[in-house]
Write a protein that holds these residues in place. Structure first.
Motif, PDB file in Angstrom:
ATOM      1  N   GLN A 102      51.041  43.439  38.129  1.00 54.87           N
ATOM      2  CA  GLN A 102      49.979  42.486  38.456  1.00 54.87           C
ATOM      3  C   GLN A 102      49.666  41.601  37.252  1.00 54.87           C
ATOM      4  O   GLN A 102      49.487  40.386  37.395  1.00 54.87           O
ATOM      5  CB  GLN A 102      48.711  43.232  38.898  1.00 54.87           C
ATOM      6  CG  GLN A 102      48.802  43.832  40.273  1.00 54.87           C
ATOM      7  CD  GLN A 102      47.557  44.655  40.616  1.00 54.87           C
ATOM      8  OE1 GLN A 102      46.697  44.876  39.771  1.00 54.87           O
ATOM      9  NE2 GLN A 102      47.488  45.105  41.862  1.00 54.87           N
ATOM     10  N   ARG A 149      52.408  39.093  36.864  1.00 52.45           N
ATOM     11  CA  ARG A 149      52.291  38.042  37.877  1.00 52.45           C
ATOM     12  C   ARG A 149      51.171  37.056  37.514  1.00 52.45           C
ATOM     13  O   ARG A 149      51.335  35.841  37.609  1.00 52.45           O
ATOM     14  CB  ARG A 149      52.028  38.647  39.258  1.00 52.45           C
ATOM     15  CG  ARG A 149      53.289  39.111  39.962  1.00 52.45           C
ATOM     16  CD  ARG A 149      53.032  39.380  41.434  1.00 52.45           C
ATOM     17  NE  ARG A 149      51.988  40.366  41.692  1.00 52.45           N
ATOM     18  CZ  ARG A 149      52.178  41.677  41.778  1.00 52.45           C
ATOM     19  NH1 ARG A 149      53.390  42.176  41.641  1.00 52.45           N
ATOM     20  NH2 ARG A 149      51.181  42.486  42.018  1.00 52.45           N
ATOM     21  N   ARG A 150      50.027  37.620  37.087  1.00 50.01           N
ATOM     22  CA  ARG A 150      48.913  36.752  36.690  1.00 50.01           C
ATOM     23  C   ARG A 150      49.296  35.887  35.494  1.00 50.01           C
ATOM     24  O   ARG A 150      48.973  34.693  35.460  1.00 50.01           O
ATOM     25  CB  ARG A 150      47.680  37.590  36.351  1.00 50.01           C
ATOM     26  CG  ARG A 150      46.844  37.852  37.581  1.00 50.01           C
ATOM     27  CD  ARG A 150      45.534  38.499  37.231  1.00 50.01           C
ATOM     28  NE  ARG A 150      45.724  39.911  37.549  1.00 50.01           N
ATOM     29  CZ  ARG A 150      45.314  40.936  36.824  1.00 50.01           C
ATOM     30  NH1 ARG A 150      44.647  40.741  35.723  1.00 50.01           N
ATOM     31  NH2 ARG A 150      45.543  42.165  37.190  1.00 50.01           N
ATOM     32  N   GLN A 161      51.567  33.200  36.741  1.00 54.28           N
ATOM     33  CA  GLN A 161      50.793  32.205  37.479  1.00 54.28           C
ATOM     34  C   GLN A 161      50.002  31.308  36.527  1.00 54.28           C
ATOM     35  O   GLN A 161      49.988  30.074  36.695  1.00 54.28           O
ATOM     36  CB  GLN A 161      49.830  32.903  38.455  1.00 54.28           C
ATOM     37  CG  GLN A 161      50.503  33.526  39.650  1.00 54.28           C
ATOM     38  CD  GLN A 161      49.527  34.371  40.485  1.00 54.28           C
ATOM     39  OE1 GLN A 161      48.391  34.595  40.085  1.00 54.28           O
ATOM     40  NE2 GLN A 161      49.997  34.818  41.641  1.00 54.28           N
ATOM     41  N   GLU A 162      49.360  31.942  35.540  1.00 56.78           N
ATOM     42  CA  GLU A 162      48.602  31.168  34.566  1.00 56.78           C
ATOM     43  C   GLU A 162      49.536  30.243  33.779  1.00 56.78           C
ATOM     44  O   GLU A 162      49.203  29.091  33.512  1.00 56.78           O
ATOM     45  CB  GLU A 162      47.845  32.096  33.603  1.00 56.78           C
ATOM     46  CG  GLU A 162      46.668  32.811  34.223  1.00 56.78           C
ATOM     47  CD  GLU A 162      45.580  31.858  34.672  1.00 56.78           C
ATOM     48  OE1 GLU A 162      45.291  30.874  33.942  1.00 56.78           O
ATOM     49  OE2 GLU A 162      45.010  32.066  35.762  1.00 56.78           O
TER      50      GLU A 162
END
Length: 174
Positions: free
Chosen positions: A113, A116-117, A120-121
């Motif tokens: 997670q 992924r964050r 994404q950021e």
């Protein structure tokens, strides 16, 4: 002749005969009534003692058997306790392994997670940076050219340029 009444050693014969007759009468009376009663009492006493000895022997055997049964039960309880302890240890190991596996899985999920964050950021920052670079490039081009180009055409040109620059940068990194 010697008188029967005076024998040497001072024995009186008539008294001796009377005592012997009395002794045999007493012996007969005792044999008829007293001795059978005494024998009966002694036999009863002997039977009571024999019964007590037999009961004591039987009780000793029963105590020995009970002690053997108790020892067998204690041994069985020890074996069962050992078995329960072993099963409890195995169950504890299984639970510990399960908890460790769940913790590892949760940790991996948290790492995934977070990755992924971060991606994404990163992508969001990259897109924002592209947007700002495009805006700056448009402003610079307008300033150089001196006149404003069509906004959509400018954006298209800058986006194509940034995309081709990013693609060439990615091929150089890889």
């Amino acid at each position: 002749m010697i008188a029967i009444a005076d024998l040497p050693l001072g024995i009186n014969v008539s008294a001796l005969i009377a005592q012997v007759i009395t002794f045999f009468i007493l012996l007969w009376v005792l044999g008829k009534w007293a001795f059978p009663a005494l024998y009966k009492i002694l036999d009863e006493r002997e039977a009571t003692i024999r019964s007590g000895v037999e009961n004591a022997e039987r009780a000793r055997r029963e105590v020995n058997e009970a002690q053997k049964r108790v020892e067998a039960m204690l041994e069985e309880a020890r074996v069962e306790a050992q078995s329960i302890t072993t099963r409890a240890n195995q169950a504890g190991e299984r639970v510990r392994a399960q908890i460790e596996a769940e913790a590892r899985e949760r940790s991996n999920q948290m790492v995934d997670q977070a990755e992924r964050r971060i991606r994404q950021e990163f992508e969001r920052a990259r897109a924002q940076l592209r947007q700002e670079v495009a805006d700056l490039a448009i402003q610079a081009a307008e300033h150089v050219v001196g006149s404003s180009m069509d906004q959509t055409t400018s954006r298209k040109l800058v986006s194509d340029f940034v995309a081709s620059s990013a693609a060439s940068a990615n091929t150089r990194e890889g």
